[in-house]
Design a protein around this motif. Structure first.
Motif, short mmCIF file in Angstrom:
data_model
loop_
_atom_site.label_atom_id
_atom_site.label_comp_id
_atom_site.label_asym_id
_atom_site.label_seq_id
_atom_site.Cartn_x
_atom_site.Cartn_y
_atom_site.Cartn_z
N LEU A 58 0.86 -1.20 0.02
CA LEU A 58 -0.05 0.15 -0.03
C LEU A 58 0.76 1.12 -0.18
O LEU A 58 0.62 2.18 -0.72
N LYS A 59 1.93 1.23 0.81
CA LYS A 59 2.76 2.37 0.95
C LYS A 59 3.64 2.54 -0.31
O LYS A 59 3.72 3.74 -0.93
N LEU A 60 3.87 1.59 -1.02
CA LEU A 60 4.77 1.61 -2.24
C LEU A 60 3.72 1.99 -3.26
O LEU A 60 4.09 2.69 -4.19
N SER A 61 2.59 1.61 -3.29
CA SER A 61 1.56 2.02 -4.21
C SER A 61 1.39 3.68 -4.14
O SER A 61 1.19 4.24 -5.36
N ARG A 62 1.18 3.85 -3.06
CA ARG A 62 0.96 5.58 -2.95
C ARG A 62 2.42 6.19 -3.23
O ARG A 62 1.95 7.39 -4.00
N GLU A 63 3.45 5.90 -3.14
CA GLU A 63 4.50 6.38 -3.54
C GLU A 63 4.78 6.62 -5.10
O GLU A 63 5.13 7.39 -5.68
N ALA A 64 4.14 5.29 -5.86
CA ALA A 64 4.27 5.36 -7.08
C ALA A 64 3.34 6.30 -7.69
O ALA A 64 3.50 6.89 -8.66
N TYR A 65 2.19 6.76 -7.04
CA TYR A 65 1.21 7.77 -7.50
C TYR A 65 1.93 8.99 -7.06
O TYR A 65 1.83 9.86 -8.07
N SER A 66 2.49 9.32 -6.17
CA SER A 66 2.91 10.68 -5.73
C SER A 66 4.16 10.59 -4.39
O SER A 66 3.64 9.84 -3.53
N HIS A 67 5.14 11.00 -4.52
CA HIS A 67 6.07 11.00 -3.62
C HIS A 67 5.79 11.71 -2.53
O HIS A 67 5.51 12.72 -2.64
N ARG A 68 5.79 11.01 -1.43
CA ARG A 68 5.83 11.70 -0.08
C ARG A 68 6.66 11.00 0.84
O ARG A 68 6.76 9.68 0.86
N GLU A 69 7.62 11.76 1.42
CA GLU A 69 8.46 11.13 2.34
C GLU A 69 7.97 10.03 3.15
O GLU A 69 8.27 8.96 3.81
N ASP A 70 6.82 10.27 3.64
CA ASP A 70 5.94 9.71 4.69
C ASP A 70 5.77 8.32 4.15
O ASP A 70 5.72 7.38 4.60
N LEU A 72 7.65 6.28 2.18
CA LEU A 72 8.84 5.64 2.18
C LEU A 72 9.18 5.26 3.43
O LEU A 72 9.66 4.33 3.90
N LEU A 73 8.97 6.33 4.37
CA LEU A 73 9.05 6.18 5.99
C LEU A 73 8.20 5.02 6.26
O LEU A 73 8.81 3.95 6.87
N ASP A 74 7.07 4.86 6.10
CA ASP A 74 6.20 3.88 6.60
C ASP A 74 6.49 2.61 5.90
O ASP A 74 6.37 1.56 6.56
N ALA A 75 7.01 2.52 4.61
CA ALA A 75 7.43 1.30 4.17
C ALA A 75 8.38 0.51 4.50
O ALA A 75 8.48 -0.65 5.15
N ALA A 76 9.37 1.71 4.93
CA ALA A 76 10.62 0.89 5.56
C ALA A 76 10.39 0.48 7.06
O ALA A 76 10.86 -0.47 7.60
N ALA A 77 9.21 1.20 7.80
CA ALA A 77 9.09 0.67 9.19
C ALA A 77 8.46 -0.46 9.21
O ALA A 77 8.69 -1.40 9.98
N TYR A 78 7.29 -0.87 8.13
CA TYR A 78 6.72 -2.03 8.19
C TYR A 78 7.63 -3.04 7.68
O TYR A 78 7.35 -4.20 8.21
N ILE A 79 8.45 -2.92 6.89
CA ILE A 79 9.71 -3.96 6.44
C ILE A 79 10.44 -4.32 7.78
O ILE A 79 10.53 -5.55 7.96
N GLY A 80 10.74 -3.43 8.48
CA GLY A 80 11.49 -3.44 9.75
C GLY A 80 10.70 -4.35 10.80
O GLY A 80 11.24 -5.34 11.51
N ALA A 81 9.45 -3.91 10.94
CA ALA A 81 8.45 -4.58 11.77
C ALA A 81 8.14 -6.15 11.43
O ALA A 81 8.01 -7.10 12.09
N LEU A 82 8.07 -6.13 10.04
CA LEU A 82 7.85 -7.51 9.58
C LEU A 82 9.17 -8.31 9.93
O LEU A 82 8.94 -9.57 10.33
N ASN A 83 10.19 -7.97 9.84
CA ASN A 83 11.90 -8.60 10.19
C ASN A 83 11.71 -9.00 11.64
O ASN A 83 11.91 -9.96 11.96
N ASN A 84 11.25 -8.11 12.59
CA ASN A 84 11.06 -8.51 13.89
C ASN A 84 10.11 -9.49 14.29
O ASN A 84 10.60 -10.12 15.18
#
Length: 97
Positions: A58-70, A72-84
């Motif tokens: 979802l976060k990457l889909s939103r980023e593909a539509y329109s760049h917002r740092e948030d 990418l931040l949320d996508a990175a946070a979800y990836i880190g949380a998934l790893n944990n």
């Protein structure tokens, strides 16, 4: 602070205030998965890991539509949380908890 440090802060150093307001993040994702599965047909069930991946998508889909740092931040946070989450599951299996 760069975006990865900020994502680490969100995932691994969540404030006590957020914890009190929303509960542990991994438990929230488990509840979200349970709610999704309870409201979906049997052929549309999702795992907790799948829920994390859906949020990243979802976060990457939103980023593909329109760049917002948030995004990418949320996508990175979800990836880190998934790893944990996955590491926690592996630790529990190894220790038979």
């Amino acid at each position: 602070m760069n975006i990865l440090e900020r994502a680490d802060n969100i995932v691994n150093h969540r404030s006590e205030e957020k914890e009190r307001m929303y509960g542990p993040f991994s438990e929230s994702m488990k509840r979200a998965t349970d709610i999704y599965n309870a409201s979906s047909p049997d052929n549309e069930k999702i795992s907790v890991e799948g829920m994390y991946r859906a949020m990243v998508a979802l976060k990457l889909s939103r980023e593909a539509y329109s760049h917002r740092e948030d995004n990418l931040l949320d996508a990175a946070a979800y990836i880190g949380a998934l790893n944990n989450y996955i590491e926690s599951k592996i630790d529990k299996e190894i220790n038979n908890v």
